[in-house]
Design a protein around this motif. Structure first.
Motif, PDB file in Angstrom:
ATOM      1  N   GLY A 183       0.828  -1.211   0.000  1.00  0.00           N
ATOM      2  CA  GLY A 183       0.000   0.000   0.000  1.00  0.00           C
ATOM      3  C   GLY A 183       0.856   1.252   0.000  1.00  0.00           C
ATOM      4  O   GLY A 183       0.654   2.164  -0.816  1.00  0.00           O
ATOM      5  N   LEU A 184       1.867   1.266   0.886  1.00  0.00           N
ATOM      6  CA  LEU A 184       2.762   2.424   0.961  1.00  0.00           C
ATOM      7  C   LEU A 184       3.501   2.616  -0.359  1.00  0.00           C
ATOM      8  O   LEU A 184       3.654   3.732  -0.857  1.00  0.00           O
ATOM      9  N   GLY A 185       3.963   1.497  -0.954  1.00  0.00           N
ATOM     10  CA  GLY A 185       4.689   1.545  -2.224  1.00  0.00           C
ATOM     11  C   GLY A 185       3.846   2.184  -3.317  1.00  0.00           C
ATOM     12  O   GLY A 185       4.324   3.044  -4.069  1.00  0.00           O
ATOM     13  N   ILE A 186       2.573   1.795  -3.370  1.00  0.00           N
ATOM     14  CA  ILE A 186       1.683   2.338  -4.409  1.00  0.00           C
ATOM     15  C   ILE A 186       1.472   3.844  -4.190  1.00  0.00           C
ATOM     16  O   ILE A 186       1.591   4.643  -5.121  1.00  0.00           O
ATOM     17  N   LEU A 187       1.219   4.228  -2.953  1.00  0.00           N
ATOM     18  CA  LEU A 187       1.040   5.645  -2.636  1.00  0.00           C
ATOM     19  C   LEU A 187       2.289   6.440  -3.013  1.00  0.00           C
ATOM     20  O   LEU A 187       2.222   7.519  -3.595  1.00  0.00           O
ATOM     21  N   TYR A 188       3.449   5.835  -2.676  1.00  0.00           N
ATOM     22  CA  TYR A 188       4.719   6.490  -2.959  1.00  0.00           C
ATOM     23  C   TYR A 188       4.886   6.710  -4.461  1.00  0.00           C
ATOM     24  O   TYR A 188       5.290   7.777  -4.902  1.00  0.00           O
ATOM     25  N   PHE A 189       4.537   5.695  -5.258  1.00  0.00           N
ATOM     26  CA  PHE A 189       4.642   5.817  -6.718  1.00  0.00           C
ATOM     27  C   PHE A 189       3.768   6.947  -7.250  1.00  0.00           C
ATOM     28  O   PHE A 189       4.187   7.741  -8.086  1.00  0.00           O
ATOM     29  N   LEU A 190       2.548   7.016  -6.732  1.00  0.00           N
ATOM     30  CA  LEU A 190       1.632   8.065  -7.172  1.00  0.00           C
ATOM     31  C   LEU A 190       2.210   9.439  -6.865  1.00  0.00           C
ATOM     32  O   LEU A 190       2.249  10.340  -7.706  1.00  0.00           O
ATOM     33  N   TRP A 191       2.714   9.543  -5.602  1.00  0.00           N
ATOM     34  CA  TRP A 191       3.282  10.832  -5.181  1.00  0.00           C
ATOM     35  C   TRP A 191       4.472  11.190  -6.064  1.00  0.00           C
ATOM     36  O   TRP A 191       4.630  12.310  -6.518  1.00  0.00           O
ATOM     37  N   MET A 192       5.287  10.150  -6.362  1.00  0.00           N
ATOM     38  CA  MET A 192       6.490  10.378  -7.160  1.00  0.00           C
ATOM     39  C   MET A 192       6.129  10.873  -8.560  1.00  0.00           C
ATOM     40  O   MET A 192       6.712  11.821  -9.085  1.00  0.00           O
ATOM     41  N   LEU A 193       5.104  10.244  -9.115  1.00  0.00           N
ATOM     42  CA  LEU A 193       4.664  10.616 -10.459  1.00  0.00           C
ATOM     43  C   LEU A 193       4.266  12.081 -10.495  1.00  0.00           C
ATOM     44  O   LEU A 193       4.709  12.862 -11.356  1.00  0.00           O
ATOM     45  N   ILE A 194       3.451  12.460  -9.494  1.00  0.00           N
ATOM     46  CA  ILE A 194       2.987  13.845  -9.433  1.00  0.00           C
ATOM     47  C   ILE A 194       4.172  14.778  -9.222  1.00  0.00           C
ATOM     48  O   ILE A 194       4.330  15.788  -9.917  1.00  0.00           O
ATOM     49  N   ALA A 195       5.070  14.397  -8.282  1.00  0.00           N
ATOM     50  CA  ALA A 195       6.203  15.255  -7.936  1.00  0.00           C
ATOM     51  C   ALA A 195       7.121  15.457  -9.143  1.00  0.00           C
ATOM     52  O   ALA A 195       7.571  16.565  -9.417  1.00  0.00           O
ATOM     53  N   VAL A 196       7.369  14.371  -9.860  1.00  0.00           N
ATOM     54  CA  VAL A 196       8.288  14.474 -11.002  1.00  0.00           C
ATOM     55  C   VAL A 196       7.650  15.267 -12.138  1.00  0.00           C
ATOM     56  O   VAL A 196       8.253  16.163 -12.713  1.00  0.00           O
ATOM     57  N   LEU A 197       6.390  14.974 -12.437  1.00  0.00           N
ATOM     58  CA  LEU A 197       5.713  15.638 -13.548  1.00  0.00           C
ATOM     59  C   LEU A 197       5.585  17.139 -13.301  1.00  0.00           C
ATOM     60  O   LEU A 197       5.700  17.937 -14.206  1.00  0.00           O
ATOM     61  N   SER A 198       5.334  17.492 -12.033  1.00  0.00           N
ATOM     62  CA  SER A 198       5.160  18.930 -11.760  1.00  0.00           C
ATOM     63  C   SER A 198       6.452  19.554 -11.234  1.00  0.00           C
ATOM     64  O   SER A 198       6.422  20.653 -10.696  1.00  0.00           O
ATOM     65  N   SER A 199       7.578  18.849 -11.400  1.00  0.00           N
ATOM     66  CA  SER A 199       8.902  19.338 -10.985  1.00  0.00           C
ATOM     67  C   SER A 199       8.923  19.889  -9.568  1.00  0.00           C
ATOM     68  O   SER A 199       9.511  20.923  -9.275  1.00  0.00           O
ATOM     69  N   LEU A 200       8.264  19.174  -8.629  1.00  0.00           N
ATOM     70  CA  LEU A 200       8.237  19.612  -7.227  1.00  0.00           C
ATOM     71  C   LEU A 200       9.549  19.301  -6.523  1.00  0.00           C
ATOM     72  O   LEU A 200       9.994  20.033  -5.661  1.00  0.00           O
ATOM     73  N   VAL A 201      10.159  18.142  -6.840  1.00  0.00           N
ATOM     74  CA  VAL A 201      11.409  17.779  -6.180  1.00  0.00           C
ATOM     75  C   VAL A 201      12.530  17.618  -7.194  1.00  0.00           C
ATOM     76  O   VAL A 201      12.294  17.282  -8.356  1.00  0.00           O
ATOM     77  N   HIS A 202      13.744  17.870  -6.738  1.00  0.00           N
ATOM     78  CA  HIS A 202      14.912  17.697  -7.606  1.00  0.00           C
ATOM     79  C   HIS A 202      15.900  16.794  -6.892  1.00  0.00           C
ATOM     80  O   HIS A 202      16.426  17.149  -5.857  1.00  0.00           O
ATOM     81  N   THR A 203      16.100  15.577  -7.389  1.00  0.00           N
ATOM     82  CA  THR A 203      17.087  14.661  -6.793  1.00  0.00           C
ATOM     83  C   THR A 203      17.912  14.053  -7.911  1.00  0.00           C
ATOM     84  O   THR A 203      17.664  14.323  -9.100  1.00  0.00           O
ATOM     85  N   VAL A 204      18.860  13.226  -7.507  1.00  0.00           N
ATOM     86  CA  VAL A 204      19.650  12.482  -8.488  1.00  0.00           C
ATOM     87  C   VAL A 204      18.672  11.651  -9.320  1.00  0.00           C
ATOM     88  O   VAL A 204      17.778  11.022  -8.743  1.00  0.00           O
ATOM     89  N   PRO A 205      18.809  11.593 -10.644  1.00  0.00           N
ATOM     90  CA  PRO A 205      17.869  10.808 -11.450  1.00  0.00           C
ATOM     91  C   PRO A 205      17.879   9.341 -10.998  1.00  0.00           C
ATOM     92  O   PRO A 205      18.945   8.786 -10.722  1.00  0.00           O
TER      93      PRO A 205
END
Ligand code: UDP
Ligand code: MG
Length: 313
Positions: free
Chosen positions: A243-265
């Motif tokens: 469950g946590l993994g799925i939530l994390y993926f969703l958050w990651m998708l949103i974060a990456v698409l909207s350039s909210l976070v910047h980390t090592v690729p």
């Protein structure tokens, strides 16, 4: 052929040289009250002190005293099991050697058994004198946890101090499991079981023969032989991780698409994959646990049911 006693008193002993004579004296004193044939079975559980010699001396003078001498220390539960196997009584009383359980309570239990027509009368401790805060706290915590986790419900604040009738003795002796958690198994058997409240005394003399190591082993037998919840832990943890993994993926998708976070690729996705597959692994371990649980149940070979009585067959 040995005569059949009315009452068999089962007393496990491990290094009890300081108390054993007094225990014999007090038990014999109490038995005068019931005026029925009895036997006292002392099980010498590999004592390293003079317990066995003292028991032998007692048994020379008192033929009601019987001794089962173990080849080494097998533990309290094995000693009681041996007593139940060898006893000839219609009723058996299980009592510690150290007089923490007052012998007079046996008489009270016998009365309760008769008036209530019970098959088991178990001692419930109202007070426990002379025991460490640590022991009281761990015992209290342990029995409540065990009750919450087990499929069988156990009476609280109860030890092995109890009387049981022939039905229970025979059923107990027919059980095939080797590692016995006696108070649990007797509870599990059902029939009519009623409490007898009493004050637990201080040990008459000597030290406890249950060091932390033995206490832990005993607690683990109780927990793992009566509950499969620990095996199912992996399933719950695994489900949470997925469950946590799925939530994390969703958050990651949103974060990456909207350039909210910047980390090592790649960092975000690797963490996500670790959480998700960690969950998948735990879940499958949990499934294995279920099967192991079933194998475990089958190997214990406990009967599926115990019939009290059949009518008009
Ligand atoms: N006992 C035994 N074998 C062991 C440990 C204990 O037969 O390996 C007996 C001991 O002699 C006593 C009873 O089990 O009659 C309960 O032990 P103890 O009083 O030391 O335990 P506690 O009351 O401290 O829990
Ligand atoms: Mg004791």
């Amino acid at each position: 052929m040995t005569s059949i006693a009315h009452l068999s008193i089962i007393v496990p002993c491990y290094n009890e040289e300081l108390v054993i004579c007094e225990t014999h004296k007090q038990l014999t004193e109490q038995m005068k009250v019931i005026e029925k044939p009895y036997e006292i079975i002392f099980i010498n559980d590999g004592s390293k002190d003079a317990t066995l010699n003292m028991l032998k001396n007692i048994s020379k003078e008192d033929k009601k005293v019987k001794i089962i001498d173990f080849s080494r220390n097998f533990g309290h539960q094995c000693a009681v099991s041996a007593g139940l196997k060898y006893c000839t009584g219609e009723i058996a009383a299980i009592i510690d050697a150290d007089l923490q359980d007052p012998p007079a309570v046996i008489i009270e239990m016998l009365k309760i058994m008769e008036t209530e027509q019970a098959n088991v009368v178990y001692g419930v401790r109202k007070n426990r004198a002379g025991e460490s805060g640590f022991k009281l706290l761990t015992a209290k915590w342990f029995y409540r946890t065990l009750n919450a986790m087990s499929e069988v419900k156990f009476p609280l604040d109860t030890g092995d101090f109890r009387i049981v009738d022939r039905k229970i003795i025979d059923q107990f002796n027919a059980l095939k499991e080797k590692n016995k958690y006696i108070r649990g198994l007797i509870s599990w058997m059902g029939y009519k079981q009623v409490p007898c409240y009493y004050d637990r005394e201080k040990r008459f003399a000597g030290e406890t023969k249950y060091p932390l190591r033995k206490m832990l082993k005993f607690a683990m037998t109780g927990l793992f032989y009566f509950s499969k919840k620990p095996l199912q832990l992996a399933t719950s943890l695994g489900t949470i991780c997925i469950g946590l993994g799925i939530l994390y993926f969703l958050w990651m998708l949103i974060a990456v698409l909207s350039s909210l976070v910047h980390t090592v690729p790649g960092w975000l996705s690797i963490i996500g994959i670790i959480i998700f597959f960690g969950g998948v692994q735990l879940l499958t371990i949990g499934v294995l646990g279920r099967y192991i649980g079933n194998i475990f149940d089958e190997t214990k070979e406990r009967p599926e049911f115990i019939v009290n009585e059949v009518i008009n067959f």
